[in-house]
Structure formats: C-alpha cells, structure tokens
Design a protein around this motif. Structure first.
Motif, mmCIF file in Angstrom:
data_model
loop_
_atom_site.group_PDB
_atom_site.id
_atom_site.type_symbol
_atom_site.label_atom_id
_atom_site.label_comp_id
_atom_site.label_asym_id
_atom_site.label_seq_id
_atom_site.Cartn_x
_atom_site.Cartn_y
_atom_site.Cartn_z
ATOM 1 N N ALA A 56 0.831 -1.211 0.000
ATOM 2 C CA ALA A 56 0.000 0.000 0.000
ATOM 3 C C ALA A 56 0.858 1.250 0.000
ATOM 4 O O ALA A 56 0.578 2.225 -0.710
ATOM 5 N N VAL A 57 1.940 1.244 0.771
ATOM 6 C CA VAL A 57 2.851 2.389 0.815
ATOM 7 C C VAL A 57 3.495 2.624 -0.542
ATOM 8 O O VAL A 57 3.560 3.750 -1.029
ATOM 9 N N SER A 59 2.337 1.681 -3.474
ATOM 10 C CA SER A 59 1.337 2.123 -4.453
ATOM 11 C C SER A 59 0.983 3.597 -4.250
ATOM 12 O O SER A 59 0.673 4.309 -5.199
ATOM 13 N N ILE A 60 1.017 4.078 -3.016
ATOM 14 C CA ILE A 60 0.768 5.504 -2.756
ATOM 15 C C ILE A 60 1.916 6.353 -3.293
ATOM 16 O O ILE A 60 1.702 7.405 -3.901
ATOM 17 N N ILE A 61 3.133 5.875 -3.098
ATOM 18 C CA ILE A 61 4.304 6.626 -3.553
ATOM 19 C C ILE A 61 4.356 6.679 -5.077
ATOM 20 O O ILE A 61 4.653 7.720 -5.665
#
Length: 62
Positions: A56-57, A59-61
């Motif tokens: 998730a981290v 994909s956010i970045i």
C-alpha cells in the motif's frame, strides 16, 4: 579392499553412536510440533500484514 573395511568400521561406529542418543517421546514430539506449527502460522500472518502494508505504501508513492 581397504575402502570396504573402512566403510564397515564407519557404519559400526555410527550405529554405536546412535545407540547413545536419547530420543524424544511421543508427547514431546507432539508438543514441539504444535509449537512449530503455531510459530509458522504467526509468522505467516505477520509477513502477510507487512507485505500488504508495504504494498500500500509503495502504491501511494508511485
């Protein structure tokens, strides 16, 4: 011929050493197996949660 004699001596010594081993009983093996299985399940859940979090981290970045 020497190889055969040394092989026989090796197996005799190995058998003698195995007779000195203290083997675990059924209760001890069962208890250890439960501990190992529990540890594997806990670590699998932990690694899965960390993987989901890091995914998730990332994909956010990106």
């Amino acid at each position: 011929m020497n190889l055969i004699i040394t092989s026989i001596q090796f197996f005799k010594k190995s058998y003698y050493e195995l007779t000195k081993v203290t083997w675990l009983g059924k209760k001890e093996v069962g208890g250890i197996a439960i501990i190992v299985i529990t540890f594997v399940i806990i670590m699998s859940v932990f690694v899965s949660v960390v993987d989901l979090f890091l995914g998730a981290v990332v994909s956010i970045i990106l």
